[in-house]
Structures are given as structure tokens and as C-alpha cells.
Design an enzyme around this catalytic site. Structure first.
Site, PDB file in Angstrom:
ATOM      1  N   ASP A  40       0.824  -1.205   0.000  1.00 30.12           N
ATOM      2  CA  ASP A  40       0.000   0.000   0.000  1.00 30.12           C
ATOM      3  C   ASP A  40       0.865   1.265   0.000  1.00 30.12           C
ATOM      4  OD1 ASP A  40      -2.249   1.584   0.204  1.00 30.12           O
ATOM      5  OD2 ASP A  40      -2.872   0.850   2.153  1.00 30.12           O
ATOM      6  N   ASP A  41       0.798   2.042  -1.075  1.00 33.11           N
ATOM      7  CA  ASP A  41       1.510   3.328  -1.175  1.00 33.11           C
ATOM      8  C   ASP A  41       3.024   3.154  -1.249  1.00 33.11           C
ATOM      9  OD1 ASP A  41      -0.983   4.476  -0.942  1.00 33.11           O
ATOM     10  OD2 ASP A  41      -0.456   5.828   0.689  1.00 33.11           O
ATOM     11  N   CYS A  78      -5.525   3.655  -3.891  1.00 29.24           N
ATOM     12  CA  CYS A  78      -5.838   2.438  -3.131  1.00 29.24           C
ATOM     13  C   CYS A  78      -7.079   1.710  -3.640  1.00 29.24           C
ATOM     14  CB  CYS A  78      -6.028   2.784  -1.660  1.00 29.24           C
ATOM     15  SG  CYS A  78      -4.675   3.691  -0.903  1.00 29.24           S
ATOM     16  N   ARG A  82      -7.701  -1.719  -6.110  1.00 27.90           N
ATOM     17  CA  ARG A  82      -8.253  -2.939  -5.520  1.00 27.90           C
ATOM     18  C   ARG A  82      -9.504  -3.401  -6.257  1.00 27.90           C
ATOM     19  NH1 ARG A  82      -5.288  -3.033  -0.624  1.00 27.90           N
ATOM     20  NH2 ARG A  82      -4.060  -1.123  -0.777  1.00 27.90           N
ATOM     21  N   LYS A 119      -6.036  -5.232   4.222  1.00 25.72           N
ATOM     22  CA  LYS A 119      -6.846  -4.085   3.819  1.00 25.72           C
ATOM     23  C   LYS A 119      -7.844  -4.492   2.744  1.00 25.72           C
ATOM     24  CE  LYS A 119      -6.286   0.631   1.994  1.00 25.72           C
ATOM     25  NZ  LYS A 119      -5.317   1.740   1.811  1.00 25.72           N
ATOM     26  N   HIS A 121     -11.118  -2.171   1.603  1.00 25.17           N
ATOM     27  CA  HIS A 121     -11.241  -0.834   0.997  1.00 25.17           C
ATOM     28  C   HIS A 121     -12.004  -0.821  -0.331  1.00 25.17           C
ATOM     29  CE1 HIS A 121      -9.098   3.350   0.566  1.00 25.17           C
ATOM     30  NE2 HIS A 121     -10.304   3.436   1.094  1.00 25.17           N
ATOM     31  N   HIS A 210       1.479   2.458   3.954  1.00 24.53           N
ATOM     32  CA  HIS A 210       0.568   3.603   3.963  1.00 24.53           C
ATOM     33  C   HIS A 210       0.707   4.369   5.281  1.00 24.53           C
ATOM     34  CE1 HIS A 210      -3.250   5.826   3.836  1.00 24.53           C
ATOM     35  NE2 HIS A 210      -3.465   5.385   2.602  1.00 24.53           N
ATOM     36  N   ASP A 316      -0.247  -0.848  -4.853  1.00 23.66           N
ATOM     37  CA  ASP A 316      -1.515  -0.317  -5.359  1.00 23.66           C
ATOM     38  C   ASP A 316      -1.391   1.050  -6.019  1.00 23.66           C
ATOM     39  OD1 ASP A 316      -1.063   1.163  -3.044  1.00 23.66           O
ATOM     40  OD2 ASP A 316      -3.084   0.898  -2.241  1.00 23.66           O
ATOM     41  N   ASN A 317      -0.317   1.780  -5.749  1.00 21.37           N
ATOM     42  CA  ASN A 317      -0.066   3.076  -6.377  1.00 21.37           C
ATOM     43  C   ASN A 317       1.350   3.503  -6.038  1.00 21.37           C
ATOM     44  OD1 ASN A 317      -2.428   3.828  -3.995  1.00 21.37           O
ATOM     45  ND2 ASN A 317      -0.358   4.604  -3.671  1.00 21.37           N
ATOM     46  N   LYS A 360       1.108   9.185  -6.050  1.00 23.07           N
ATOM     47  CA  LYS A 360      -0.210   8.584  -5.887  1.00 23.07           C
ATOM     48  C   LYS A 360      -1.300   9.570  -6.288  1.00 23.07           C
ATOM     49  CE  LYS A 360      -3.203   7.136  -1.995  1.00 23.07           C
ATOM     50  NZ  LYS A 360      -3.207   6.844  -0.543  1.00 23.07           N
TER      51      LYS A 360
END
Length: 512
Positions: A40-41, A78, A82, A119, A121, A210, A316-317, A360
Site C-alpha cells: 500500500d503506497d 488504493c 483494488r 486491507k 477498501h 501507507h 496499489d499506487n 499517488k
């Protein structure tokens, strides 16, 4: 479960060992297991095998034995990523409604034991939780992340349909850390799949790294002082390693430092110390995540499931510039603790996304380029190679269905399902190439892009279409829009047609 982490893993290993004595392991199954790991991130250059200095030996080992993609893309943020990953649809059509199916729902039809930890989301209401969308077992945060040591307001840990931990209610046991727990529960549920002698699909979605950046003090201490070299030198060192590895082409210059970010040498000693601490916390979070990946891989090896398990690892980014240009601690607690809210800001995110620009949510390369590692010893036998084949997270549904022998449905409960937007990556695993996408597309927060062959058309909110030759200029430093207006017009028309078809429009204003 009120036990130490060591007791937890010992309990799982003992149960699996008893199973193995009975003669049943997943390695005997014809269908491969699939472990899909999403972080994540995390920026393009943070892990060792993509040029980073943060120790990530377990992820690097997967790369050394597998395949690294150098032109793989996410959906810039995010939840859009997903949704696209889970459904195989561009995220504007992939909201978890009754007109789409998830990877888990598809793989269940092929006999898979389906697992989600971490996660979520993509829907915080009960009908959209993992247990209602095809996952046999789940240990998740429906609302996303936002914590590492214990839940914060409006976030909670759910197992199946049951809320386990929330602020004001039951709290996790001492020593609980989200990264470890998500891996440990994945291991626990894999053990249940072993018991049932089924192939398994594990979607392991870490909330690391994140914000808020939080890690045990002993983990942070290992990295203090290492980042006093500053972001300027760090970017240069990462870029040099990327060129040496072949991750990026030496003809693509390193992008200039973000104009809002100060030169490192312009900072005071106190500011340098504060910045070193922020990046040390980030590095600690990434390193701890790597160790959790290692626990999962070790367990697969112990159970004889490693050789026939496809492991996919991606982000994710790109790195996140939220929290201010030079980062911040938005709460009064000691940085890195549960009581703190640390962001590392544009300054270090610019380094995370080396050699690209922006972050992001934007759809320039810094926001959407992700590492993708594919590791599958039974199929990818000449490990350590790179591939320049272009791919997107929408390809992962098709890939999982392909290798799992599952059929993507045309209807769900009597309602039509949109056809997949995808192409399976499996031919790349097996033969090193595939017939690629004619084009791939993005639209998020007023930012739009299209990549078709060597051309990339990209629009930053408030600006105008830019055109880049990605083969010659992947760092997007030389806008060719004025030089090739007909190409801009043709690609813009293609983006418009896609936007109409995938329900992006009529929401955004038409780019100029």
C-alpha cells in the site's frame, strides 16, 4: 487469540505437520496455489530488487527466482486499484455491486479455498465484505487501513462476519502489529486449505507502508542515521542501481527534484534529523513487511506447497505525497507510535518513485508504475529475468482464472456481467511474451491517461493533454503534443470512446 506471535506460528506449524504425516499436502494438487500480495503506497524504487536500499531480502529472493515486470501499472490509488484487481474491470465498472464478480467468486467454481487478509477498501458495508464476495476465510479491515498497533475510530478488524477488535471494544493482544497479523492469519487459513486438501488463493493486502507510518522502536532504530545523506543523493543512488539492474533505460534521465521540495543541503541540522527520522520509520515499515512475506514463503516451503504456488507481488499506487511537502506528524505522539500520525511527504515520496515524477493519484508514471514480481518455480524456471511486457492490474483476474482453470461467467444471479478488460499474464510466465493490449487507460480525480504501444497520452487535472514517447522518454520530460497534434487527436478520441464505454463519463469534464 491471546497468545504471542511465536506461539501462534508454532501452533499452525504443528497442525500442518500432523497433516503432512497423514499424507496430504497441497503440492500434490494438480491446480497451482496462488498468493497475491498487494502493498500500500509503496514507490517504484523502494524494494531492493527495483533499486532500493531498504533491506527486502525475502521479496528480493522471489525476484531472483522469478520474473520482474518493468512496465506494469496500477490504477493510481488504493481503492480503484483494488476494485480493478478483484474484478478484472476498470475501476469505474468494478465497484462491488451485483454486476461484477471477484477473483474469489470465480476461483471457488474451480475448487479453490479462497482467503483474504489485510486491507479491503472496496466496500465497508456488510454485503461488500470479503465473506460476502467469495472468500471462504477473511481477516480484514473493511474500511481500509489507517493503523498498525490497534484500530482507530471508525475502523475495525473483522474475521468473516464477526468484528474482533475496535476502539472502545475489544483490543488486539499485546504485541499485535497489523503487518504480522495479516500474514499470520493468511498462514492459519492456508493450514485449513491443507486440511481440506484444496488448492488455495490468498489475497494478502498489507496496509504497509501507507501512512500513518508506525513501527516498533527497535525496527526504527536500525535505520536512524542512514537517511542523513538526503533525498537528492538517495534518488541518484537508486537511479544508478536501477540502470545497472536493467530496471530502467540509461537514456531516461532522472526527473528533477520536485520544485516544491528544498534541496537537502538547504535544510538545517535539526530539519535533517527530523527528516532522517521520518524516512527511517518508512524504511522500518517496509522492512517489517518484507519479513512478513518471508514468513508466508517459509510456511509454503515447510508444507511442500512452494514449488506449485504462483506468488505475485505489487503495489496499489506510487509513493504518497500527502502530509505536506516535507512531511509531518499530525498528532502529538512520539513519531512511529500508535499515538503519532507520521507522513513522509513529497520530499521522500519523490525518492520512492525514482526515476519518475508525481505521486499517488496522478497518472504520470510516478503515480501508476509498480513493481510486479511473479514467482512460480514449477513454471518460471529461469529466474531473475526482467520483462518489458506491458500489463495492468486488470490482467490479474484473467491470470488467476487462467492458471486456476476457472471460467469467467457471463452472468451472476441472472444479471449480465461485463466481459473482462484483461489479458492473462500466464503466456509471459510460460513463454516470455504475449499478444499485448491495444491500449490501457486511466481516469482518476481529474487525471487521465492512455498508453498504446510506445505512446502515452496523459492529462493532469487543470492542464491539457501531454504526449510522450515512452520508449525514448519514460520519465516524461519531453512533451511531444505540439509536435504530433494528429497523434494527440487520435489517442484522445480513443480515450473518449473508452471513457464512454466504461462509465467514466459523464462525470469528468472533457479534457482540452
Amino acid at each position: 487469540m491471546n497468545c504471542t506471535r511465536r506461539d501462534f506460528l508454532k501452533w499452525i506449524a504443528t497442525g500442518a505437520a500432523i497433516l503432512s504425516l497423514g499424507g496430504g499436502t497441497l503440492a500434490e494438487a494438480a491446480k497451482p496455489n496462488i498468493v497475491l500480495i498487494m502493498v500500500d503506497d509503496m514507490g517504484f524504487s523502494d524494494i531492493g530488487c527495483y533499486g532500493g536500499e531498504i533491506p527486502t531480502p525475502h521479496i528480493d529472493a522471489l525476484a531472483a527466482g522469478g520474473l520482474r515486470f518493468t512496465h506494469f501499472y496500477n490504477a493510481a490509488r488504493c481503492s480503484p486499484t483494488r476494485a480493478a484487481l478483484l474484478t478484472g474491470l476498470y475501476n469505474h465498472r468494478g465497484y462491488l455491486n451485483d454486476h461484477c464478480v471477484t477473483i474469489a467468486e470465480v476461483l471457488q467454481t474451480a475448487g479453490y479455498f479462497t482467503i483474504q487478509t489485510g486491507k479491503w477498501h472496496v466496500g465497508d458495508k456488510l454485503p461488500q465484505w470479503p465473506a460476502q464476495r467469495g472468500f471462504d476465510r477473511s481477516y480484514t479491515v473493511p474500511q481500509g487501513g489507517g493503523f498498525y498497533f490497534k484500530p482507530i475510530p471508525d475502523r475495525f478488524i473483522v474475521e468473516g462476519d464477526t468484528i474482533l477488535y475496535r476502539e472502545g471494544g475489544a483490543e488486539p493482544p499485546p504485541g499485535w502489529y497489523s503487518t504480522d497479523a495479516f500474514a499470520d492469519y493468511g498462514i492459519k487459513y492456508i493450514g485449513e486449505a491443507l486440511t481440506e486438501k484444496k488448492p488455495f488463493f490468498l489475497y494478502l493486502a498489507f496496509n504497509a507502508p501507507h501512512w500513518p507510518l508506525q513501527a516498533p522502536p527497535e525496527d526504527i532504530a536500525k535505520f536512524r542515521g542512514q537517511y542523513r545523506k538526503g533525498w537528492d543523493r538517495l534518488r541518484e543512488e537508486r537511479h544508478a542501481r536501477q540502470i545497472e539492474m536493467g530496471i530502467v533505460d540509461k537514456k531516461w534521465p532522472l526527473t528533477p527534484r520536485d520544485a516544491q521540495v528544498k534541496a537537502w543541503d538547504a535544510l538545517s541540522e535539526a530539519e535533517k534529523n527530523e527528516q532522517d527520522e521520518r524516512m527511517a520509520i518508512y524504511a522500518a515499515v517496509v522492512n517489517r513487511m518484507d519479513r512478513a512475506v518471508g514468513h508466508v514463503v517459509d510456511y509454503l516451503k515447510q508444507q511442500g506447497a512452494y514449488e506449485n504456488t504462483l506468488i505475485l507481488f505489487l503495489s496499489d499506487n506510487g509513493g504518497c505525497n500527502e502530509g505536506g511537502v516535507h512531511g509531518s506528524n499530525a498528532k502529538p505522539g512520539v513519531p512511529g507510535t500508535h499515538e503519532s500520525q507520521v507522513f513522509y511527504g513529497s520530499s521522500w515520496a519523490n525518492a520512492s518513485n525514482t526515476p519518475f515524477r508525481l505521486y499517488k493519484k496522478w497518472v504520470h508514471e510516478g503515480g501508476i508504475a509498480t513493481p510486479l514480481i511473479a514467482h512460480w518455480p514449477a513454471v518460471i524456471q529461469d529466474g531473475g529475468k526482467l520483462t518489458g511486457e506491458v500489463g495492468h492490474v486488470i490482467d490479474l483476474m484473467a491470470t488467476c482464472a487462467d492458471v486456476g482453470g476457472a471460467e469467467y461467467p457471463k452472468t451472476l444471479k441472472g444479471k449480465e456481467i461485463p466481459p473482462l478488460e484483461r489479458l492473462s499474464l500466464a503466456p509471459i510466465f510460460r513463454a516470455g511474451k504475449r499478444e499485448g493490449h491495444d491500449a490501457i487507460f486511466w481516469a482518476h480525480a481529474g487525471n487521465y491517461a492512455l498508453r498504446s504501444g510506445k505512446w502515452k497520452l496523459v492529462f493532469k487535472a487543470g492542464g491539457q493533454w501531454e504526449l510522450y514517447d515512452i520508449e525514448a522518454d519514460r520519465t516524461e520530460l519531453h512533451d511531444l503534443a505540439a509536435q504530433f497534434p494528429d497523434k494527440v487527436k487520435a489517442l484522445a478520441a480513443k480515450w473518449e470512446a473508452w471513457a464512454e464505454r466504461t462509465e467514466v463519463k459523464p462525470y469528468p469534464a472533457k479534457p482540452r
